[in-house]
Design an enzyme around this catalytic site. Structure first.
Site, short mmCIF file in Angstrom:
data_model
loop_
_atom_site.label_atom_id
_atom_site.label_comp_id
_atom_site.label_asym_id
_atom_site.label_seq_id
_atom_site.Cartn_x
_atom_site.Cartn_y
_atom_site.Cartn_z
N LYS A 202 -4.60 5.80 0.58
CA LYS A 202 -5.58 6.56 -0.20
C LYS A 202 -6.94 6.55 0.52
O LYS A 202 -7.56 7.61 0.70
CB LYS A 202 -5.71 5.92 -1.59
CG LYS A 202 -6.10 6.92 -2.64
CD LYS A 202 -5.83 6.40 -4.03
CE LYS A 202 -7.13 6.13 -4.73
NZ LYS A 202 -7.01 5.18 -5.82
N LYS B 183 -12.87 -3.67 -0.74
CA LYS B 183 -13.03 -4.85 0.11
C LYS B 183 -13.79 -4.50 1.38
O LYS B 183 -13.77 -3.34 1.81
CB LYS B 183 -11.66 -5.45 0.43
CG LYS B 183 -11.01 -4.95 1.68
CD LYS B 183 -9.83 -5.84 2.07
CE LYS B 183 -9.25 -5.37 3.39
NZ LYS B 183 -10.04 -5.68 4.57
N LYS C 281 -13.22 -3.17 8.29
CA LYS C 281 -13.72 -2.57 9.53
C LYS C 281 -13.64 -1.05 9.46
O LYS C 281 -14.52 -0.36 9.91
CB LYS C 281 -12.85 -3.01 10.71
CG LYS C 281 -12.95 -4.45 11.08
CD LYS C 281 -12.13 -4.67 12.35
CE LYS C 281 -11.18 -5.82 12.26
NZ LYS C 281 -9.85 -5.46 11.77
P1 ATP Z 1 -8.98 -2.57 8.94
O1 ATP Z 1 -9.98 -1.83 8.10
O2 ATP Z 1 -8.81 -2.01 10.32
O3 ATP Z 1 -7.66 -2.81 8.25
P2 ATP Z 1 -9.88 -5.17 8.13
O4 ATP Z 1 -11.33 -5.36 7.99
O5 ATP Z 1 -9.07 -4.94 6.88
O6 ATP Z 1 -9.64 -4.01 9.19
P3 ATP Z 1 -7.77 -6.75 9.28
O7 ATP Z 1 -7.73 -6.86 10.77
O8 ATP Z 1 -6.88 -5.76 8.62
O9 ATP Z 1 -9.29 -6.43 8.88
O10 ATP Z 1 -7.54 -8.17 8.59
C1 ATP Z 1 -7.50 -9.39 9.33
C2 ATP Z 1 -7.46 -10.59 8.42
O11 ATP Z 1 -8.68 -10.71 7.70
C3 ATP Z 1 -6.36 -10.55 7.36
O12 ATP Z 1 -5.88 -11.85 7.17
C4 ATP Z 1 -7.06 -10.07 6.13
O13 ATP Z 1 -6.44 -10.51 4.93
C5 ATP Z 1 -8.44 -10.73 6.29
N1 ATP Z 1 -9.47 -9.92 5.65
C6 ATP Z 1 -9.81 -8.65 6.00
N2 ATP Z 1 -10.79 -8.19 5.20
C7 ATP Z 1 -11.08 -9.19 4.32
C8 ATP Z 1 -12.01 -9.33 3.25
N3 ATP Z 1 -12.83 -8.34 2.93
N4 ATP Z 1 -12.04 -10.50 2.56
C9 ATP Z 1 -11.20 -11.52 2.90
N5 ATP Z 1 -10.31 -11.45 3.91
C10 ATP Z 1 -10.24 -10.31 4.62
MG MG Z 2 -6.97 -4.43 7.06
#
Ligand code: ATP
Ligand code: MG
Length: 352
Positions: free
Chosen positions: A118, A201, A204
């Site tokens: 979404k 949340k 990135k």
């Molecule tokens: P993208 O937007 O590319 O998915 P992202 O910010 O969600 O990036 P990931 O690389 O998908 O980051 O996540 C890496 C790790 O960090 C995972 O274990 C995820 O659960 C944790 N994580 C990501 N965002 C959060 C958040 N806002 N709070 C707590 N843990 C997070």
């Molecule tokens: Mg992610």
């Protein structure tokens, strides 16, 4: 049973404070406890390509950013194996056999994937690779015999799905996979740190982040403009804590020590919240306190990173060496899988 830890990040940007509190701090605690047999940290470039297939450069460039952030936070390459997902080709083959054990309906039910589809505006044009990334994530976990996965709350459905896949494989073909446990921070604000806009949340891909490497003035500027309570206009107005990003961040990062150091007129967060709720406490005061807390956390990380940035070749050397090591382990798991499935033809027919 052996204690094998695996976790990772997508190279879609620099790491943010949500990563730090949701996952990196647990990794560091595990690393420093010494209570494990192996600790793997994967930079999930192949997974990042599932929704960035047209922007390989972004993914490639961010491999270094993520690795620099790991080192700057204190993850130690002598204790952890940092590797690049696509440099372990056995993972793709494991994914292929796992994909027979999952239905399309099950994939579509995954709440995190649903939300991500979404947010990325995919609607009906979801790349198959994106919809199926939880299967490849199960391969990443299973390939190393992982028993512990320290992650944020958004990854809970992925771990659950991986556990189902391992059970299904073990019961269909024979015991090959351990059933892993997730380690997720206990407090809600830490397990799923909200973005600066207060909408979802911190992510990135959504640009609502405070990055670990942000400069002090950028951090301050982001904090001063975070979402609070839109109805808390005058200092004397009663304020709302629920959905207030400043308080979410304080919940995640402030300790009683922080109060002693930067806001001694309050003993702890409960007192600060009570005052805010009652009225008479302005947002600026709360935000400046939060700024002090986060600046203290991020300063040493940023400084260490600046030193490490000068020698990227050293970082690549670590990644390439570990990727080779990881590949050998994943190949061994693939061999065991094929043996359990009876598709190890050379050995199988040699015995006949
Ligand atoms: P993208 O937007 O590319 O998915 P992202 O910010 O969600 O990036 P990931 O690389 O998908 O980051 O996540 C890496 C790790 O960090 C995972 O274990 C995820 O659960 C944790 N994580 C990501 N965002 C959060 C958040 N806002 N709070 C707590 N843990 C997070
Ligand atoms: Mg992610």
């Amino acid at each position: 049973m052996k204690k094998i830890i695996l976790t990772g990040d997508r190279p879609t940007g620099k790491l943010h404070i949500g990563h730090f509190i949701g996952s990196i701090s647990s990794r560091i605690a595990l690393q420093n406890s010494g209570d494990y047999d192996k600790l793997f940290i994967m930079i999930a470039d192949a997974q990042a390509l599932t929704d960035n297939y047209g922007n390989v450069q972004k993914v490639r460039d961010n491999i270094l950013n993520v690795a620099l952030d790991y080192l700057a936070c204190g993850l130690d390459p002598n204790k952890c194996c940092f590797f690049i997902q696509s440099m372990v080709p056995a993972l793709t083959e494991i994914t292929f056999y796992f994909s027979n054990l999952v239905t399309l309906a099950r994939l579509k039910r995954n709440p995190t994937v649903k939300e991500e589809i979404k947010l990325r505006g995919f609607e009906e044009s979801i790349p198959v690779g994106f919809l199926t990334y939880p299967i490849s994530q199960a391969a990443d976990i299973g390939a190393f015999g992982t028993t512990i996965v320290p992650v944020g709350e958004d990854q809970r459905p992925m771990i659950e799905q991986a556990r189902e896949i391992f059970r299904s494989f073990n019961s269909t073909y024979g015991e090959v996979f351990a059933i892993p446990e997730a380690i997720i921070p206990k407090t809600k604000s830490q397990a799923r740190l909200v973005g600066t806009d207060g909408k979802g949340k911190m992510s990135k891909s959504l640009g609502n982040c405070i990055y670990l490497s942000d400069e002090p003035e950028v951090i301050k500027q982001k904090i001063m403009s975070i979402y609070t309570d839109p109805n808390h206009i005058k200092v004397s107005d009663p304020g709302k804590i629920e959905g207030n990003v400043a308080f979410e961040y304080l919940e995640a990062f402030a300790t009683d020590e922080s109060f002693k150091k930067y806001l001694p007129e309050y003993k702890n967060l409960d007192e600060l919240k009570a005052h805010y709720r009652k009225g008479g406490l302005g947002d600026v005061k709360v935000k400046l306190f939060l700024n002090n807390v986060l600046q203290e956390l991020l300063q040493p990380i940023r400084e260490k990173r600046k030193i490490l940035e000068k020698n990227p070749e050293k970082v690549y050397e670590i990644l390439f060496k570990c990727s080779k090591e990881a590949n050998l382990i994943a190949e061994e798991t693939l061999r065991k899988m094929k043996q359990a499935m009876g598709i190890n033809y050379q050995d199988y027919f040699a015995k006949k």
